[in-house]
Design an enzyme around this catalytic site. Structure first.
Site, PDB file in Angstrom:
ATOM      1  N   HIS A   1       0.842  -1.201   0.000  1.00  0.00           N
ATOM      2  CA  HIS A   1       0.000   0.000   0.000  1.00  0.00           C
ATOM      3  C   HIS A   1       0.874   1.246   0.000  1.00  0.00           C
ATOM      4  O   HIS A   1       1.970   1.265   0.566  1.00  0.00           O
ATOM      5  CB  HIS A   1      -0.926  -0.002   1.214  1.00  0.00           C
ATOM      6  CG  HIS A   1      -1.985   1.045   1.144  1.00  0.00           C
ATOM      7  ND1 HIS A   1      -1.759   2.356   1.517  1.00  0.00           N
ATOM      8  CD2 HIS A   1      -3.272   0.992   0.725  1.00  0.00           C
ATOM      9  CE1 HIS A   1      -2.858   3.059   1.334  1.00  0.00           C
ATOM     10  NE2 HIS A   1      -3.794   2.250   0.854  1.00  0.00           N
TER      11      HIS A   1
ATOM     12  N   GLU B   1      -4.628   1.406  -7.112  1.00  0.00           N
ATOM     13  CA  GLU B   1      -5.038   2.549  -6.310  1.00  0.00           C
ATOM     14  C   GLU B   1      -4.148   3.738  -6.641  1.00  0.00           C
ATOM     15  O   GLU B   1      -3.055   3.877  -6.078  1.00  0.00           O
ATOM     16  CB  GLU B   1      -4.917   2.224  -4.820  1.00  0.00           C
ATOM     17  CG  GLU B   1      -5.785   1.077  -4.357  1.00  0.00           C
ATOM     18  CD  GLU B   1      -5.746   0.928  -2.845  1.00  0.00           C
ATOM     19  OE1 GLU B   1      -6.811   1.000  -2.218  1.00  0.00           O
ATOM     20  OE2 GLU B   1      -4.642   0.746  -2.295  1.00  0.00           O
TER      21      GLU B   1
END
Length: 279
Positions: free
Chosen positions: A120, A190
């Site tokens: 992430h 993302e």
């Protein structure tokens, strides 16, 4: 059948869309154990009472709540069913050792995790995780039979320079190239500029070229591509219509039970509208 087995059987293309539509959320550093269990209880009860055919919901709680959330999720379904799957937000690549504050993949698996989020942008930015570290973590997750959720995405300056496709495909290649079997991997695209409380919504036409570039290289070698970044009720359906997108990885919009369940309902409606059958 384990989550890894199920994910390994998924395809990522085809008009029939026989794969699950994944709908998940990571709680980041929010929710006490009591709040977490209450959320799971409400969501699991609703999913059992009102199934969403073809949709696979999942949640990634904080490590402190992982075991309790896993137990609550298992207890909320009918015998032999798991309406809500549970994963961890992070794990270390080593089996054990002097890594103060870290958790091994075996430990999060022992607490009930079926997935592990890897790479992430928060981890890359704040904790210095490089592509090389991300690859070590993906390998460790696979080694233990869990499903990696590999997060990739470009920052705003890379997007503005027109290098977003190359940037993201390089991240994927660096994390997966050379691994023996990546068929259970879920890729979560993302864009860094689209996530967080200051994120900007990405339009489908901004998402599609990046997903296409990833799938040109990894179609048939990964389980699915999810989209995450300012996902909400207003844009979820359009994002699910992007070719190659097989699910949503949502943030704040899914942190309430009602918000999460609404995204599940939208995903089920999109599948039905497209004539998809449950896997």
């Amino acid at each position: 059948m384990t989550t890894a087995d199920a994910a390994a059987q998924l395809g990522t293309g085809g008009t029939a869309r026989l794969t699950p539509t994944w709908v998940g959320t990571s709680w980041k550093m929010t929710k006490t154990r009591r709040e977490a269990v209450a959320w799971v209880g409400e969501v699991s009860d609703s999913l059992v009472a009102n199934p969403a055919p073809g949709v696979q919901p999942f949640v990634l709680p904080s490590a402190t709540a992982l075991a309790e959330v896993s137990a609550a999720a298992r207890g909320g379904g009918r015998p032999g069913t798991e309406p809500l799957l549970v994963g961890a937000q992070n794990a270390h690549w080593e089996e054990q050792g002097s890594w103060t504050g870290e958790l091994a993949v075996s430990q999060v698996a022992d607490a009930g995790a079926r997935f592990v989020e890897v790479g992430h942008s928060d981890r890359r930015r704040h904790f210095g995780e490089t592509d090389a570290i991300v690859r070590l973590k993906v390998a460790a997750v696979l080694r233990h039979g869990l499903v990696p959720i590999l997060c990739v995405g470009e920052p705003a300056q890379v997007r503005e320079a027109g290098r977003h496709r190359d940037h993201v495909t390089k991240q994927v290649d660096s994390a997966l190239e050379g691994l023996v079997d990546t068929s259970s991997v879920l890729i979560a695209y993302e864009p860094v500029w689209a996530i967080g409380d200051q994120g900007r919504e990405a339009h489908p036409e901004q998402v599609a070229p990046v997903v296409e570039a990833v799938m040109q290289r990894w179609h048939g070698r990964v389980a699915a591509v999810l989209y995450g970044g300012s996902v909400n009720e207003g844009n979820a359906a359009a994002l699910l219509e992007v070719p190659g997108v097989d699910g949503l990885f949502a943030g704040r919009s899914a942190w309430s039970p009602s918000g999460f369940l609404r995204l599940v309902d939208i995903a089920a409606s999109v599948r039905q509208a497209n004539g998809s059958s449950a896997p």
